[in-house]
Design an enzyme around this catalytic site. Structure first.
Site, PDB file in Angstrom:
ATOM      1  N   THR A 124     -40.990 -42.375  23.684  1.00 14.90           N
ATOM      2  CA  THR A 124     -41.152 -41.917  22.303  1.00 14.90           C
ATOM      3  C   THR A 124     -42.320 -42.596  21.607  1.00 14.90           C
ATOM      4  O   THR A 124     -42.851 -42.060  20.645  1.00 14.90           O
ATOM      5  CB  THR A 124     -39.875 -42.140  21.472  1.00 14.90           C
ATOM      6  OG1 THR A 124     -39.597 -43.541  21.393  1.00 14.90           O
ATOM      7  CG2 THR A 124     -38.673 -41.418  22.075  1.00 14.90           C
ATOM      8  N   VAL A 125     -42.705 -43.786  22.082  1.00 14.30           N
ATOM      9  CA  VAL A 125     -43.899 -44.459  21.547  1.00 14.30           C
ATOM     10  C   VAL A 125     -44.919 -44.498  22.682  1.00 14.30           C
ATOM     11  O   VAL A 125     -44.671 -45.109  23.732  1.00 14.30           O
ATOM     12  CB  VAL A 125     -43.582 -45.883  21.041  1.00 14.30           C
ATOM     13  CG1 VAL A 125     -44.860 -46.585  20.608  1.00 14.30           C
ATOM     14  CG2 VAL A 125     -42.583 -45.834  19.870  1.00 14.30           C
ATOM     15  N   HIS A 169     -45.188 -50.067  27.002  1.00 11.69           N
ATOM     16  CA  HIS A 169     -44.277 -51.179  26.740  1.00 11.69           C
ATOM     17  C   HIS A 169     -43.124 -51.150  27.736  1.00 11.69           C
ATOM     18  O   HIS A 169     -42.750 -50.083  28.237  1.00 11.69           O
ATOM     19  CB  HIS A 169     -43.726 -51.113  25.306  1.00 11.69           C
ATOM     20  CG  HIS A 169     -43.009 -49.834  25.024  1.00 11.69           C
ATOM     21  ND1 HIS A 169     -43.666 -48.662  24.725  1.00 11.69           N
ATOM     22  CD2 HIS A 169     -41.688 -49.534  25.022  1.00 11.69           C
ATOM     23  CE1 HIS A 169     -42.777 -47.700  24.543  1.00 11.69           C
ATOM     24  NE2 HIS A 169     -41.566 -48.195  24.725  1.00 11.69           N
TER      25      HIS A 169
HETATM   26  P1  AMP Z   1     -39.451 -45.629  24.280  1.00 10.49           P
HETATM   27  O1  AMP Z   1     -40.823 -45.039  24.054  1.00 10.49           O
HETATM   28  O2  AMP Z   1     -38.424 -44.646  24.726  1.00 10.49           O
HETATM   29  O3  AMP Z   1     -39.487 -46.823  25.199  1.00 10.49           O
HETATM   30  O4  AMP Z   1     -38.881 -46.134  22.876  1.00 10.49           O
HETATM   31  C1  AMP Z   1     -39.663 -46.831  21.942  1.00 10.49           C
HETATM   32  C2  AMP Z   1     -38.888 -47.991  21.384  1.00 10.49           C
HETATM   33  O5  AMP Z   1     -39.677 -48.565  20.347  1.00 10.49           O
HETATM   34  C3  AMP Z   1     -37.528 -47.622  20.755  1.00 10.49           C
HETATM   35  O6  AMP Z   1     -36.499 -48.387  21.399  1.00 10.49           O
HETATM   36  C4  AMP Z   1     -37.699 -48.018  19.282  1.00 10.49           C
HETATM   37  O7  AMP Z   1     -36.534 -48.581  18.725  1.00 10.49           O
HETATM   38  C5  AMP Z   1     -38.831 -49.023  19.340  1.00 10.49           C
HETATM   39  N1  AMP Z   1     -39.623 -49.081  18.125  1.00 10.49           N
HETATM   40  C6  AMP Z   1     -40.207 -48.046  17.475  1.00 10.49           C
HETATM   41  N2  AMP Z   1     -40.870 -48.486  16.398  1.00 10.49           N
HETATM   42  C7  AMP Z   1     -40.709 -49.833  16.357  1.00 10.49           C
HETATM   43  C8  AMP Z   1     -41.140 -50.869  15.479  1.00 10.49           C
HETATM   44  N3  AMP Z   1     -41.890 -50.602  14.388  1.00 10.49           N
HETATM   45  N4  AMP Z   1     -40.786 -52.139  15.746  1.00 10.49           N
HETATM   46  C9  AMP Z   1     -40.026 -52.412  16.821  1.00 10.49           C
HETATM   47  N5  AMP Z   1     -39.586 -51.502  17.700  1.00 10.49           N
HETATM   48  C10 AMP Z   1     -39.908 -50.216  17.469  1.00 10.49           C
END
Ligand code: AMP
Ligand code: ZN
Length: 137
Positions: A94-95, A99
């Site tokens: 989702t991001v 990471h």
């Molecule tokens: P994924 O891309 O599936 O690994 O998920 C992205 C992760 O980033 C999710 O678990 C969110 O809770 C986390 N996330 C999104 N925005 C933020 C933020 N501003 N600070 C910390 N974690 C975040």
């Protein structure tokens, strides 16, 4: 990438709760924490997914992951620790800035990943491996 949330965290333009930082990586708390100690380890440069990691970044991200994993083990003594990393929407990303998740785990903590094993015959595994070997750089 000014519209990327993790680039903004790396640049200090939006708040984050940091655990460890070095020249190439940042470990910080996931706001969507599944269990206490749930961290993300991100690369500092904007690299969308694993396919864009060069050897230096790939090594750096896993060095940091191993280090903060030991910290999670020491701090929380969880029953287990899952590393989770998604590339592409179909994989649950989702991001779109590389990471790794480190999630301290406990029996019956509700975290699930369906694993529909097909157990193909060895000949199929050999064919799959040959296809992958041919694709190696
Ligand atoms: P994924 O891309 O599936 O690994 O998920 C992205 C992760 O980033 C999710 O678990 C969110 O809770 C986390 N996330 C999104 N925005 C933020 C933020 N501003 N600070 C910390 N974690 C975040
Ligand atoms: Zn980014």
């Amino acid at each position: 990438m000014s519209d990327c949330v993790f680039c903004q965290i790396v640049a200090g333009r939006i708040p984050s709760t940091k655990v460890h930082e070095d020249e190439l990586t940042l470990a910080f708390m996931d706001i969507g924490e599944v269990n206490p100690g749930h961290m993300l380890v991100a690369v500092k440069p904007h690299v969308e997914n694993i396919y864009g990691l060069d050897e230096t970044l790939a090594a750096a991200v896993f060095r940091t992951a191993a280090r903060v994993a030991r910290a999670a083990q020491k701090a929380y003594a969880p029953e287990g620790l899952t590393l989770y990393q998604a590339n592409g929407v179909a994989a649950g990303q989702t991001v779109f800035h590389f990471h790794l998740h480190l999630v301290p785990r406990y029996a019956h903590d509700g975290m699930r990943l369906s694993w529909p094993a097909k157990n193909p015959p060895r000949a199929q595994l050999e064919a799959n491996a040959a296809r992958l070997r041919a694709a190696l750089d």
